[in-house]
Structures are given as C-alpha cells and as structure tokens.
Design a protein around this motif. Structure first.
Motif, mmCIF file in Angstrom:
data_model
loop_
_atom_site.group_PDB
_atom_site.id
_atom_site.type_symbol
_atom_site.label_atom_id
_atom_site.label_comp_id
_atom_site.label_asym_id
_atom_site.label_seq_id
_atom_site.Cartn_x
_atom_site.Cartn_y
_atom_site.Cartn_z
ATOM 1 N N ASN A 234 0.809 -1.217 0.000
ATOM 2 C CA ASN A 234 0.000 0.000 0.000
ATOM 3 C C ASN A 234 0.843 1.268 0.000
ATOM 4 O O ASN A 234 0.303 2.370 -0.168
ATOM 5 N N HIS A 235 2.180 1.108 0.183
ATOM 6 C CA HIS A 235 3.035 2.288 0.326
ATOM 7 C C HIS A 235 3.988 2.498 -0.851
ATOM 8 O O HIS A 235 4.247 3.635 -1.227
ATOM 9 N N GLN A 247 2.691 -8.240 4.082
ATOM 10 C CA GLN A 247 2.679 -7.695 5.432
ATOM 11 C C GLN A 247 4.075 -7.700 6.055
ATOM 12 O O GLN A 247 4.441 -6.759 6.774
ATOM 13 N N LYS A 248 4.863 -8.755 5.786
ATOM 14 C CA LYS A 248 6.235 -8.776 6.292
ATOM 15 C C LYS A 248 7.053 -7.643 5.682
ATOM 16 O O LYS A 248 7.848 -6.998 6.365
ATOM 17 N N HIS A 249 6.839 -7.394 4.394
ATOM 18 C CA HIS A 249 7.533 -6.295 3.707
ATOM 19 C C HIS A 249 7.142 -4.953 4.310
ATOM 20 O O HIS A 249 8.010 -4.098 4.579
ATOM 21 N N HIS A 254 8.403 -0.307 5.862
ATOM 22 C CA HIS A 254 7.601 0.894 6.116
ATOM 23 C C HIS A 254 7.162 1.033 7.570
ATOM 24 O O HIS A 254 6.401 1.954 7.901
ATOM 25 N N ASP A 255 7.610 0.066 8.429
ATOM 26 C CA ASP A 255 7.300 0.106 9.856
ATOM 27 C C ASP A 255 5.795 0.131 10.110
ATOM 28 O O ASP A 255 5.299 0.800 11.010
ATOM 29 N N VAL A 256 5.049 -0.600 9.274
ATOM 30 C CA VAL A 256 3.598 -0.698 9.428
ATOM 31 C C VAL A 256 3.292 -2.095 9.947
ATOM 32 O O VAL A 256 3.551 -3.093 9.271
ATOM 33 N N ILE A 260 -1.013 -9.570 13.781
ATOM 34 C CA ILE A 260 -0.275 -10.835 13.786
ATOM 35 C C ILE A 260 1.216 -10.627 13.988
ATOM 36 O O ILE A 260 1.945 -11.567 14.276
ATOM 37 N N PHE A 261 1.704 -9.380 13.827
ATOM 38 C CA PHE A 261 3.133 -9.114 13.984
ATOM 39 C C PHE A 261 3.467 -8.451 15.324
ATOM 40 O O PHE A 261 4.599 -8.075 15.542
ATOM 41 N N LYS A 262 2.475 -8.276 16.189
ATOM 42 C CA LYS A 262 2.749 -7.661 17.487
ATOM 43 C C LYS A 262 3.544 -8.630 18.360
ATOM 44 O O LYS A 262 3.209 -9.806 18.479
ATOM 45 N N LYS A 263 4.607 -8.133 18.976
ATOM 46 C CA LYS A 263 5.480 -8.989 19.788
ATOM 47 C C LYS A 263 4.752 -9.435 21.056
ATOM 48 O O LYS A 263 4.010 -8.677 21.663
#
Length: 376
Positions: A234-235, A247-249, A254-256, A260-263
């Motif tokens: 999207n960026h 989403q990994k990218h 882009h630090d988005v 599912i990626f929250k630690k």
C-alpha cells in the motif's frame, strides 16, 4: 438418457436437502443464540442480514443479537424473510452454512448446549421441536472462545478463518472422493475438486504456453511463477504472491504493523515472539508439553507430525547421506549439512556476550545457558 435422469434425480435430492436444512436453520436461530456468519473478507466477518462488517466474531454476534434479533417477533420475521441471505439461493450450496455457537444456549429455557446435534435432541425432547435429523449436515460450527482461531472439534489452530473453514471438511464428510482421501461438506465442492484435481488432460498456460495435466497444477503454476492474484504494498506498490509476504515487507520497510506481527512475551520463560501464533506454539510445546504424535515402534511422543517423521528414520537401517571429506554416513541430509560445517569451520552461531562462535545451534544454546545464564 439414464445419465441425465441420474443427474436430475441428484439435483432434486440436493434441492430437498437444501429446503430441509433451511427449515432446521430457521429453528436453530429462533430457539438459540447461534449466529450465522456469511463469510470473512480479510480479517472482517460479514453479517448475514446486512452489509456490516466486524473485526471479531464476538462483535458480529453482539450485533446480530442486538440489531436483528431484539425479540422473538423480530427474530421470526427476519428468519422468514431474510434467512436465505446467509446461504446461496441455488439449492445446491457451494459453501457450507457457517454458525457461531460460542457460549451456546437454548433461548427458550436458558439451558447450556454443547453443539447443534445436542440442540436438536434438546428441542425435540423438551420443546417438541420439528426438525429434520436424518439428513446430511450442511452446517459447520465454530466456537470463538479464545484469541487464537481453532477447531472446536480437534483444537487445531489456524491463522485465517478461511483456512479453518476449509479444515472443517475433515470433520463434516458428507461427500467423499473415490480417487483420494478428500471429503467435503457440500456436493458442489466435491465436483469442483474432482474436476480440478482428477480430471487429467492438457491445460495450457496462456502466458508461457507450458502444458499441465490438471487445472490445479496450472493454477499453482500461475500463482507461483506468474504471480497471479498477487497483492501490492500500500506504500510503494511492490507486488507479492501472498498477503503474508506483503505484510512482512510493510513491517520491515515501512514500519507498518498488524496484529499478527505484534510482539508477545512468554510469562513462563520471558522469551519474546514476533506474533501470537508463534507464542502459542512455543507455550504448548515447551510449557504444556503437548505430545499428540506417538511413535508406533517405541514410547516416544512428539508435538508435531514432522518431528515424528524425522524420528522414524532412526528405526531404519540405511544411512544414504555420505560426507565427501571423511566418508561418515548419516540418515538425514540435514545432519550431513550440519556436519560439513566442521570441515569448513563454519561457526555461524555467535555469542554476543563473549564473541565465541559455534558450528551447531544446540552447542551455542548450551553455551548461552551455562556460561551466561540465558535461555535462547
């Protein structure tokens, strides 16, 4: 002519099954707090009676009970006029009827109920309900009683609702394939499966002209080689074959971040994980000590089936992976690769505390535990 008659007879029986299922569904919604889910788009759950979407099944259930089923009279009218919105209108459903039965209860008397089968028995014995109980079950049930999506039958966990829906075909096996172990809830899904998987022919890729024996192989080729159905960032607009890769990218470049990626930090050993799924697997494996896969040759048990497969090699005799340097043989190719690091002095596992390097990860972990008191 006989074939045509058989197809027509089958169509008639499917339409009859559809009508009887619809009658049962009407009773379920009138007499319980079960709520239908039309489907999910991304991470949103769609209401069967309006255009609203919700980020969680709990919010969808609350919406249904408060907006569409305020009282029995409203519920009755909605069921009669709009219940067909939650299933296809053709009489031969390509998709199963999805019902949320979290905190399932009979709304006529308040009795707790475990599942639809138990509700049928309860309604017939206690409330004289009129139900079709001798038909194929086109309904699949879900319980959302934890943060992790899981099957209420076998507790297997999933990262997406669509994957969980697909998994339910293993529990509601109305229609079985004669050529492989696959089974399906609805008839049309079986026909699609047979057409795409077992209908052998010549299927040509329109982009590179390669020919494949089945439509499934052609589809996988298009998805993996030509990236059909790819999703774009999207960026920056970069394309990826899957949403997971996108989403990994976006997180890295882009630090988005998404949920599912929250630690997540483990309270038992303080290890930190990049997502809830990894944490849940860790907790079940190392702290709950779940071991559901048992070796039939010894007493060993394992958390995952792949661990069991690796273990079964131990019971074999053949060691077919041979080191070119010292002629030592191994049963596993993975072990040979690790062994080769000894000859090349590949000390890829570094201690950040003292700078020592190790060939094997297990040796590095032992060093960190004994020398620095860290669990890694």
């Amino acid at each position: 002519m006989r074939g045509k008659l058989r197809r027509n007879d089958n169509l008639t029986s499917e339409k009859t099954l559809f009508k009887q299922t619809l009658s049962n569904l009407r009773q379920i919604i009138l007499c319980s707090n079960a709520t239908p889910i039309r489907r999910s788009i991304g991470r949103k759950y769609l209401c069967s009676f309006c255009t609203e979407r919700f980020p969680s099944p709990a919010e969808l259930k609350e919406h249904n009970l408060n907006e569409h089923f305020k009282d029995l009279a409203t519920k009755e009218r909605k069921v009669i006029d709009e219940i067909v919105k939650c299933i296809p209108r053709t009489g031969k459903s390509k998709t199963s009827i999805k019902l949320d039965i979290t905190s399932f209860t009979c709304t006529l008397c308040g009795s707790p109920i475990n599942d639809i089968a138990e509700l049928y028995k309860h309604l017939k014995s206690t409330h004289n309900g009129l139900l079709h109980t001798d038909i194929k079950n086109l309904m699949i049930q879900f319980k959302f009683d934890s943060d992790q999506l899981s099957c209420y039958v076998c507790s297997k966990e999933f990262s997406a609702f669509s994957c969980l829906v697909e998994h339910m075909n293993t529990h509601v096996t109305n229609y079985k394939c004669n050529e492989c172990p696959s089974a399906f809830v609805v008839w049309d899904r079986l026909k699609d499966h047979q057409k795409k998987t077992h209908n052998v022919g010549s299927f040509k890729c329109t982009l590179c002209l390669k020919v494949f024996k089945t439509k499934t192989k052609l589809y996988l080729h298009g998805r993996n080689v030509h990236k059909k159905g790819e999703t774009k960032c999207n960026h920056c607009g970069e394309a990826f074959p899957t949403r997971w890769e996108k989403q990994k990218h976006e997180l890295k470049q882009h630090d988005v971040s998404v949920a599912i990626f929250k630690k997540v930090k483990c309270d038992a050993c303080e290890r930190e994980f990049n997502n809830v799924g990894s944490y849940n697997a860790h907790f079940r494996r190392f702290h709950l000590m779940e071991r559901s896969h048992k070796c039939d040759r010894c007493d060993m048990t394992f958390f995952e089936s792949r661990d069991l497969k690796r273990h079964l090699v131990k019971h074999g005799e053949e060691k077919k992976f041979v080191c070119d340097f010292c002629s030592k043989a191994f049963k596993w190719k993975r072990i040979l690769r690790e062994h080769l690091r000894i000859h090349t002095d590949d000390r890829r596992f570094k201690c950040k505390r003292c700078g020592l390097g190790f060939v094997q990860k297990i040796t590095w972990r032992g060093h960190m535990r004994t020398k620095h008191g860290e669990m890694v």
